[in-house]
Motif scaffolding. Structure first.
Motif, PDB file in Angstrom:
ATOM      1  N   ALA A  36       0.669  -0.986   0.165  1.00  0.00           N
ATOM      2  CA  ALA A  36      -0.063   0.320   0.336  1.00  0.00           C
ATOM      3  C   ALA A  36       0.930   1.002  -0.036  1.00  0.00           C
ATOM      4  O   ALA A  36      -0.074   2.486  -0.525  1.00  0.00           O
ATOM      5  N   HIS A  37       2.027   1.431   0.453  1.00  0.00           N
ATOM      6  CA  HIS A  37       2.750   2.439   0.680  1.00  0.00           C
ATOM      7  C   HIS A  37       3.591   2.414  -1.053  1.00  0.00           C
ATOM      8  O   HIS A  37       4.509   3.743  -1.229  1.00  0.00           O
ATOM      9  N   ILE A  38       3.698   1.885  -1.778  1.00  0.00           N
ATOM     10  CA  ILE A  38       4.176   1.538  -3.340  1.00  0.00           C
ATOM     11  C   ILE A  38       3.618   2.684  -4.105  1.00  0.00           C
ATOM     12  O   ILE A  38       4.290   4.021  -4.241  1.00  0.00           O
ATOM     13  N   GLY A  39       2.364   3.159  -4.321  1.00  0.00           N
ATOM     14  CA  GLY A  39       2.452   4.267  -4.753  1.00  0.00           C
ATOM     15  C   GLY A  39       2.262   5.495  -4.115  1.00  0.00           C
ATOM     16  O   GLY A  39       2.535   6.850  -4.674  1.00  0.00           O
ATOM     17  N   PRO A  40       1.561   5.605  -2.765  1.00  0.00           N
ATOM     18  CA  PRO A  40       2.143   6.735  -2.325  1.00  0.00           C
ATOM     19  C   PRO A  40       3.309   7.240  -2.183  1.00  0.00           C
ATOM     20  O   PRO A  40       3.529   8.925  -1.747  1.00  0.00           O
ATOM     21  N   LEU A  41       3.855   6.176  -1.655  1.00  0.00           N
ATOM     22  CA  LEU A  41       5.712   7.155  -1.836  1.00  0.00           C
ATOM     23  C   LEU A  41       6.240   7.641  -3.173  1.00  0.00           C
ATOM     24  O   LEU A  41       7.859   7.632  -2.408  1.00  0.00           O
ATOM     25  N   GLU A  42       5.759   7.191  -4.158  1.00  0.00           N
ATOM     26  CA  GLU A  42       6.217   6.872  -5.523  1.00  0.00           C
ATOM     27  C   GLU A  42       7.562   6.506  -5.945  1.00  0.00           C
ATOM     28  O   GLU A  42       8.228   6.805  -5.868  1.00  0.00           O
ATOM     29  N   LEU A  43       7.449   4.659  -5.480  1.00  0.00           N
ATOM     30  CA  LEU A  43       8.737   3.971  -5.066  1.00  0.00           C
ATOM     31  C   LEU A  43       8.838   3.954  -6.921  1.00  0.00           C
ATOM     32  O   LEU A  43       9.969   3.988  -6.698  1.00  0.00           O
ATOM     33  N   GLU A  44       7.794   3.604  -7.247  1.00  0.00           N
ATOM     34  CA  GLU A  44       7.781   3.230  -8.920  1.00  0.00           C
ATOM     35  C   GLU A  44       8.602   4.529  -9.253  1.00  0.00           C
ATOM     36  O   GLU A  44       9.959   4.483 -10.188  1.00  0.00           O
ATOM     37  N   ALA A  45       8.544   5.725  -9.333  1.00  0.00           N
ATOM     38  CA  ALA A  45       9.319   7.000 -10.273  1.00  0.00           C
ATOM     39  C   ALA A  45      10.296   7.184  -9.571  1.00  0.00           C
ATOM     40  O   ALA A  45      11.189   7.647  -9.764  1.00  0.00           O
ATOM     41  N   ARG A  46      10.302   6.903  -8.381  1.00  0.00           N
ATOM     42  CA  ARG A  46      11.994   7.671  -7.301  1.00  0.00           C
ATOM     43  C   ARG A  46      13.218   6.454  -7.867  1.00  0.00           C
ATOM     44  O   ARG A  46      13.902   6.450  -7.743  1.00  0.00           O
ATOM     45  N   THR A  47      12.659   5.009  -8.485  1.00  0.00           N
ATOM     46  CA  THR A  47      13.578   4.266  -8.577  1.00  0.00           C
ATOM     47  C   THR A  47      13.932   3.310  -9.930  1.00  0.00           C
ATOM     48  O   THR A  47      14.189   3.151  -9.906  1.00  0.00           O
ATOM     49  N   GLY A  48      13.043   4.321 -10.636  1.00  0.00           N
ATOM     50  CA  GLY A  48      13.103   3.226 -12.247  1.00  0.00           C
ATOM     51  C   GLY A  48      12.122   1.973 -11.707  1.00  0.00           C
ATOM     52  O   GLY A  48      12.800   1.133 -12.941  1.00  0.00           O
ATOM     53  N   LEU A  49      11.722   2.022 -11.141  1.00  0.00           N
ATOM     54  CA  LEU A  49      10.796  -0.205 -11.075  1.00  0.00           C
ATOM     55  C   LEU A  49       9.927  -0.024 -10.948  1.00  0.00           C
ATOM     56  O   LEU A  49       9.347   0.796 -11.388  1.00  0.00           O
ATOM     57  N   THR A  50       9.788  -1.144 -12.036  1.00  0.00           N
ATOM     58  CA  THR A  50       7.979  -1.796 -11.703  1.00  0.00           C
ATOM     59  C   THR A  50       7.492  -1.829 -10.034  1.00  0.00           C
ATOM     60  O   THR A  50       7.895  -2.348  -9.854  1.00  0.00           O
TER      61      THR A  50
END
Length: 225
Positions: A36-50
């Motif tokens: 549930a944190h992946i979206g709110p913490l913008e982990l995809e954008a911050r890491t370049g990972l899917t």
């Protein structure tokens, strides 16, 4: 029915341990809490990972920490030093889960014993009240201190549980798993644990007070008759 003060103390201690270890186990075992944190913490954008790469890396790391064989983090690089830290984490996680299971087993055994020998009141209150107030007071203070300076509390936590080690200070290039484990996530884990403790302590205290009130009413009625 005979009553026992040692039984009351043992029940209070076992209840407090079960509540504490169970609260700690919640963010460990509930993987959707991390997802549930992946979206709110913008982990995809911050890491370049899917999203799937992030979930796979997290799941493989957590599988190891929960007793799985072989350390891995999906497509992310890791170092021997980083793996060694997660080996230490693995020991703490398994200790918590075993302690939780043991506390529940002890509570079950003490509950059976309490059918024959009741727990004595301690200063007029039952074991649930003291388990709730004791544990609640400790973690209210801990939570207040952490809220004042979470960064300092985070450092103090690692110094306490990983004494003499600094391998928890990851190089994001060598141990890329840290890029999907931002400090905000650990802060929210701490908040979840504190919230569960608050609710659990409140329930223990509330149930004990209700039982005490019910007993007083029964005694009052018996005195009238």
């Amino acid at each position: 029915m005979k009553t026992s003060k040692p039984l009351a103390i043992a029940l209070a201690a076992a209840a407090a341990l079960a509540l504490f270890t169970g609260a700690v186990a919640a963010p460990i075992l509930c993987r959707p809490f991390y997802y549930a944190h992946i979206g709110p913490l913008e982990l995809e954008a911050r890491t370049g990972l899917t999203r799937e790469e992030i979930k796979t890396a997290f799941d493989e790391m957590l599988d190891y920490c929960l007793g799985g064989e072989g350390f891995s983090t999906g497509v992310l690089r890791w170092s021997d030093s980083g793996r060694d830290h997660f080996t230490d984490v693995r020991g703490l996680f398994l200790l918590d889960l075993w302690a939780f299971a043991a506390a529940l087993a002890v509570l079950a055994c003490l509950g059976l014993l309490a059918r024959r020998v009741g727990p004595a009141a301690l200063l007029g209150r039952g074991p649930g009240f003291w388990a709730g107030t004791g544990l609640g007071t400790v973690f209210l203070l801990v939570g207040a201190l952490a809220a004042l300076d979470f960064d300092r509390a985070f450092t103090a936590f690692h110094a306490l549980f990983f004494p003499g080690k600094d391998n928890w200070l990851f190089d994001p290039a060598a141990d890329q798993i840290i890029n999907i484990l931002p400090q905000e996530y650990f802060r929210n884990c701490a908040l979840l644990i504190l919230a569960l403790l608050a609710v659990g302590c409140g329930l223990l205290i509330g149930v004990d007070l209700l039982r005490g009130g019910a007993k007083e009413k029964i005694l009052h009625k018996s005195e009238k008759t």
